[in-house]
Design a protein around this motif. Structure first.
Motif, PDB file in Angstrom:
ATOM      1  N   VAL A   1     -23.502 -30.182 -22.147  1.00 39.98           N
ATOM      2  CA  VAL A   1     -24.373 -29.144 -21.576  1.00 39.98           C
ATOM      3  C   VAL A   1     -25.222 -28.508 -22.673  1.00 39.98           C
ATOM      4  O   VAL A   1     -26.394 -28.204 -22.490  1.00 39.98           O
ATOM      5  N   LYS A   2     -24.621 -28.363 -23.842  1.00 38.88           N
ATOM      6  CA  LYS A   2     -25.240 -27.618 -24.936  1.00 38.88           C
ATOM      7  C   LYS A   2     -26.340 -28.395 -25.661  1.00 38.88           C
ATOM      8  O   LYS A   2     -27.327 -27.824 -26.110  1.00 38.88           O
ATOM      9  N   THR A   3     -26.162 -29.734 -25.821  1.00 35.98           N
ATOM     10  CA  THR A   3     -27.121 -30.467 -26.661  1.00 35.98           C
ATOM     11  C   THR A   3     -27.468 -31.842 -26.110  1.00 35.98           C
ATOM     12  O   THR A   3     -26.660 -32.477 -25.438  1.00 35.98           O
ATOM     13  N   ASN A   4     -28.701 -32.295 -26.411  1.00 39.75           N
ATOM     14  CA  ASN A   4     -29.147 -33.655 -26.100  1.00 39.75           C
ATOM     15  C   ASN A   4     -29.172 -34.524 -27.353  1.00 39.75           C
ATOM     16  O   ASN A   4     -29.498 -35.704 -27.286  1.00 39.75           O
TER      17      ASN A   4
ATOM     18  N   GLY B   1     -44.324 -36.282 -24.405  1.00 39.72           N
ATOM     19  CA  GLY B   1     -44.347 -36.232 -22.935  1.00 39.72           C
ATOM     20  C   GLY B   1     -42.957 -36.303 -22.327  1.00 39.72           C
ATOM     21  O   GLY B   1     -42.776 -35.978 -21.163  1.00 39.72           O
ATOM     22  N   ARG B   2     -41.960 -36.754 -23.121  1.00 40.70           N
ATOM     23  CA  ARG B   2     -40.590 -36.808 -22.599  1.00 40.70           C
ATOM     24  C   ARG B   2     -39.997 -35.411 -22.617  1.00 40.70           C
ATOM     25  O   ARG B   2     -39.986 -34.743 -23.647  1.00 40.70           O
ATOM     26  N   LYS B   3     -39.497 -34.975 -21.474  1.00 42.44           N
ATOM     27  CA  LYS B   3     -38.853 -33.662 -21.415  1.00 42.44           C
ATOM     28  C   LYS B   3     -37.351 -33.829 -21.647  1.00 42.44           C
ATOM     29  O   LYS B   3     -36.757 -34.786 -21.135  1.00 42.44           O
ATOM     30  N   PRO B   4     -36.713 -32.936 -22.423  1.00 45.24           N
ATOM     31  CA  PRO B   4     -35.256 -33.040 -22.610  1.00 45.24           C
ATOM     32  C   PRO B   4     -34.539 -32.982 -21.252  1.00 45.24           C
ATOM     33  O   PRO B   4     -34.943 -32.228 -20.364  1.00 45.24           O
ATOM     34  N   ILE B   5     -33.517 -33.798 -21.100  1.00 45.87           N
ATOM     35  CA  ILE B   5     -32.758 -33.834 -19.837  1.00 45.87           C
ATOM     36  C   ILE B   5     -31.939 -32.554 -19.721  1.00 45.87           C
ATOM     37  O   ILE B   5     -31.249 -32.159 -20.676  1.00 45.87           O
ATOM     38  N   GLN B   6     -32.021 -31.903 -18.570  1.00 39.36           N
ATOM     39  CA  GLN B   6     -31.223 -30.682 -18.340  1.00 39.36           C
ATOM     40  C   GLN B   6     -29.854 -31.099 -17.809  1.00 39.36           C
ATOM     41  O   GLN B   6     -29.758 -31.837 -16.825  1.00 39.36           O
TER      42      GLN B   6
ATOM     43  N   GLY C   1     -28.086 -36.881 -29.943  1.00 39.50           N
ATOM     44  CA  GLY C   1     -27.049 -37.912 -30.028  1.00 39.50           C
ATOM     45  C   GLY C   1     -26.237 -37.848 -31.309  1.00 39.50           C
ATOM     46  O   GLY C   1     -25.045 -38.145 -31.309  1.00 39.50           O
ATOM     47  N   PHE C   2     -26.867 -37.445 -32.425  1.00 40.16           N
ATOM     48  CA  PHE C   2     -26.147 -37.406 -33.702  1.00 40.16           C
ATOM     49  C   PHE C   2     -25.165 -36.236 -33.737  1.00 40.16           C
ATOM     50  O   PHE C   2     -24.059 -36.361 -34.251  1.00 40.16           O
ATOM     51  N   GLU C   3     -25.580 -35.117 -33.163  1.00 43.75           N
ATOM     52  CA  GLU C   3     -24.684 -33.957 -33.059  1.00 43.75           C
ATOM     53  C   GLU C   3     -23.483 -34.320 -32.175  1.00 43.75           C
ATOM     54  O   GLU C   3     -22.329 -34.005 -32.485  1.00 43.75           O
ATOM     55  N   ILE C   4     -23.773 -35.014 -31.067  1.00 42.31           N
ATOM     56  CA  ILE C   4     -22.716 -35.443 -30.142  1.00 42.31           C
ATOM     57  C   ILE C   4     -21.767 -36.412 -30.841  1.00 42.31           C
ATOM     58  O   ILE C   4     -20.543 -36.328 -30.697  1.00 42.31           O
ATOM     59  N   ALA C   5     -22.325 -37.334 -31.643  1.00 40.54           N
ATOM     60  CA  ALA C   5     -21.498 -38.318 -32.352  1.00 40.54           C
ATOM     61  C   ALA C   5     -20.560 -37.649 -33.358  1.00 40.54           C
ATOM     62  O   ALA C   5     -19.409 -38.057 -33.534  1.00 40.54           O
ATOM     63  N   GLU C   6     -21.052 -36.595 -34.027  1.00 43.76           N
ATOM     64  CA  GLU C   6     -20.204 -35.862 -34.992  1.00 43.76           C
ATOM     65  C   GLU C   6     -19.005 -35.230 -34.271  1.00 43.76           C
ATOM     66  O   GLU C   6     -17.873 -35.310 -34.738  1.00 43.76           O
ATOM     67  N   ILE C   7     -19.276 -34.601 -33.115  1.00 45.35           N
ATOM     68  CA  ILE C   7     -18.193 -33.952 -32.362  1.00 45.35           C
ATOM     69  C   ILE C   7     -17.236 -35.009 -31.822  1.00 45.35           C
ATOM     70  O   ILE C   7     -16.008 -34.840 -31.845  1.00 45.35           O
TER      71      ILE C   7
END
Length: 702
Positions: A616-619, A455-460, A621-627
């Motif tokens: 903007v590209k991703t929600n 039910g949670r929608k990804p944040i735009q 958190g692990f992908e964000i942490a790598e970058i």
């Protein structure tokens, strides 16, 4: 490595002495021979070839030229004085210029001789030129002796060191002297079968080649070997600690899943658990049945449902007759956990108490009594939980939130609250890259909740520049018209608190014109307000009495307001990636679509642009942490500076992930078949552990 030799104080190395030793200790923390050996070059200058003068261009780094000195003269006076020389080979002429040390250079160069000329080429009025080159008389013998046809190491130095002739060249001489005397004392510390399996160069050769490589191939082999060794011993330490702990600390066995768990799961849980939550609960369930103290790290993004998993694990402990607690680093987080759990269960089901610095003396007394007689089953609080006065009847399960904010001694106090140490579940909402988790938390078992509740929608997320502000205001009005609420966050940077407050006030003035009373109401929270004023404003927002909350600080918005659907981050380029991601997680708590708007100026740095584009590209958190780790380096990720584990000399967690994985699986294989390191082939590893018990620090293992 023979420890006896390499622990020798640095003043005893030929060419150092007392005064140089003092400056080496102060400037580079080089105290002994081993420290110098591990002061690795930060780059290498290519001296593997000679260039022809006609092939030089201004974009080249430092190069070598073989040319005959044809003339030189001193030009100008006083400040404009310089020595200008001409040298040529069969392809052309190059001008050599010195502005300093002119007398010394004039005495040392000889017209008509062939020189090895080394420096940074440039061009002036169309002519090849080299300022302040190194000059060395050419003979075939000295090329071979001095190793000019090699990759020349460059070492970090400081202005203070240079006063003692310890620039890069001076340090290079010291390292060469050390290797000349003690290369034979660098003994192997990895079993032969590991060297064969991973095709690793032997240790002594690797140390020689990382400092004085003859070519790029042997340098690569040396670096690979030493990176593997460094990461291998780090994992050996972590996994040995884990092994010792499982042998030393027995754990209470939770035999049954009983009334409390089942009643909650079937009758009180207001939503369906995700597959990830179910998987983590199963992992915890298995851990608590083994008779060994559980130590598990639970990673999950903001809003992924870690608190529910923690609560259900605690209910299993309660079903087995034990008390439980949650320790959070701040009162706001402790309050948040308390209210979340109180909303899920009421006192008629299981009593829950909150213990923080703000709790009255009278209420504390009641809590202490209920803990001691065992009637209080769930206690939530800050470090107040570990005070000596707080005594549990039978503490069996401890949840620690954001563990990096607590010291080792603080955590250990919780362990000692029961005869048999309680099971430990560590939670973090800061996604940690896999390699960092393997290093920081290598002695814990790791669970990951990697999906959001149904039910949670990804944040735009969108990025607006300053010239799109009116568009942002229009969007805010649309959301408020739908009955939603909005956060607007300004950065707070210590050095310029006044500037940030001005930004905030300017922003509020602009907003007051766009959102006039009585149609729109605004809450304001900033660091200059009293705690009571902040709480009053926050409560108005939580109750829905205000439409917009404007704040300077991050922690003040650490509240759960499901009706807040928009997060606007002003000057977003001034935030780090993990901060941006944490702030964005404050919205998207309800079933409605939520949005994050990143506002920035037109001019962005390279890293700033990458951060905003990533958001903007991703929600994920692990992908964000790598970058984030690639941008900032592992030592700057939140909570890692104080770990002390990231003092790596040659390995780099951002680029050496594959080597780390190889090293860890290699150590796991060793402990599986030989946990005591007793086999003959593991004697070298056992010696390393002996070195540790002799009082050497782990980064000194050799």
């Amino acid at each position: 490595m023979n420890n006896r030799h390499f622990q020798t104080p640095i003043e005893y190395l030929k060419g150092v002495g007392v005064s140089r030793a003092e400056v080496l200790k102060k400037e580079l923390q080089i105290f002994n021979f081993e420290d110098l050996l591990k002061h690795f070059p930060y780059k290498y200058i290519d001296r593997t070839r000679f260039y022809k003068i006609k092939n030089l261009n201004a974009d080249m780094p430092h190069v070598q030229v073989l040319a005959r000195l044809t003339s030189y003269e001193i030009i100008g006076e006083k400040r404009t004085k310089r020595l200008v020389a001409q040298a040529n080979d069969e392809t052309g002429t190059i001008e050599l210029v010195w502005f300093q040390g002119i007398k010394w250079v004039e005495k040392s160069i000889i017209k008509g001789k062939v020189y090895i000329i080394f420096g940074k080429p440039g061009f002036f009025n169309g002519k090849a030129q080299m300022p302040h080159p190194e000059m060395e008389l050419y003979t075939p013998a000295n090329v071979k002796r001095n190793g000019n046809l090699t990759l020349q190491p460059a070492y970090n130095s400081t202005e203070k060191l240079k006063q003692y002739s310890l620039d890069s060249k001076g340090l290079q001489k010291l390292v060469a002297s050390l290797l000349e005397q003690h290369l034979k004392d660098i003994h192997e510390n990895l079993p032969q079968y590991i060297l064969n399996k991973f095709k690793l160069t032997d240790r002594a050769t690797s140390y020689r080649n990382i400092h004085f490589p003859e070519n790029a191939t042997v340098l690569h082999e040396a670096r690979y070997r030493l990176k593997f060794e460094e990461l291998f011993f780090l994992q050996l330490k972590l996994l040995k600690n884990k092994l010792l702990r499982t042998q030393k600390f027995k754990g209470n066995i939770f035999e049954t899943v009983g009334h409390y768990f089942n009643d909650f799961y079937h009758n009180r849980l207001p939503f369906e658990l995700t597959n990830a939550q179910k998987r983590v609960l199963k992992e915890i369930r298995l851990d608590t049945q083994r008779g060994v103290q559980m130590n598990r790290l639970l990673q999950g993004d903001v809003g992924s449902g870690k608190t529910v998993v923690a609560l259900m694990s605690m209910l299993i402990a309660i079903d087995n007759g034990f008390q439980t607690c949650i320790m959070a680093p701040t009162e706001i987080l402790a309050n948040q956990h308390y209210h979340t759990i109180k909303n899920l269960i009421d006192d008629t089901f299981i009593p829950v108490a909150l213990l923080t610095g703000s709790v009255s003396k009278k209420a504390r007394k009641v809590i202490h009594e209920q803990l001691e007689d065992g009637s209080l089953k769930i206690l939530i609080g800050t470090h107040a939980l570990i005070e000596d006065k707080v005594q549990y009847k039978n503490l069996g399960f401890v949840v620690i939130d954001e563990q990096h904010r607590f010291g080792v001694e603080q955590r250990a106090k919780l362990w000692r609250k029961n005869t048999v140490p309680p099971h430990i579940l560590v939670m973090t909402a800061t996604p940690i890259p896999r390699t960092l988790a393997m290093t920081l938390y290598g002695d814990l078992d790791v669970s990951v909740i990697d999906e959001l509740p149904a039910g949670r929608k990804p944040i735009q997320t969108v990025h607006y520049f300053e010239n799109q502000r009116l568009r942002m205001f229009g969007f805010m009005k649309q959301e408020i018209a739908k009955g939603r609420q909005i956060y607007v966050v300004y950065p707070l940077i210590n050095e310029s608190e006044k500037l940030d407050l001005k930004n905030l006030m300017d922003g509020i003035n602009t907003m007051s014109h766009e959102f006039p009373l009585p149609q729109y109401r605004i809450s304001i929270v900033h660091g200059k307000m009293t705690a009571a004023e902040k709480d009053f404003e926050m409560q108005r927002f939580i109750k829905g009495e205000t439409h917009i909350m404007v704040a300077t600080t991050v922690i003040e918005v650490g509240v759960n307001v499901p009706n807040a659907s928009v997060m606007i981050i002003e000057n977003a380029e001034r935030f780090g990636l993990s901060q941006l991601h944490q702030l964005r997680g404050r919205v998207g708590r309800g079933a409605d679509q939520s949005y994050c708007i990143l506002m920035s100026g037109q001019k962005l740095s390279h890293d700033g642009r990458i951060r905003l584009n990533t958001m903007v590209k991703t929600n994920n958190g692990f992908e964000i942490a790598e970058i984030d780790m690639q941008l900032r380096g592992p030592g700057n990720i939140e909570g890692t500076q104080q770990s002390g584990i990231l003092d790596l000399k040659v390995a780099d967690l951002t680029t050496d992930q594959e080597i780390l994985s190889q090293a860890r699986s290699c150590v796991e294989d060793i402990f599986e078949k030989d946990p005591l390191l007793a086999l003959p082939e593991h004697q070298v590893l056992n010696l390393a552990f002996q070195a540790k018990t002799d009082g050497l620090s782990w980064d000194k293992i050799s």
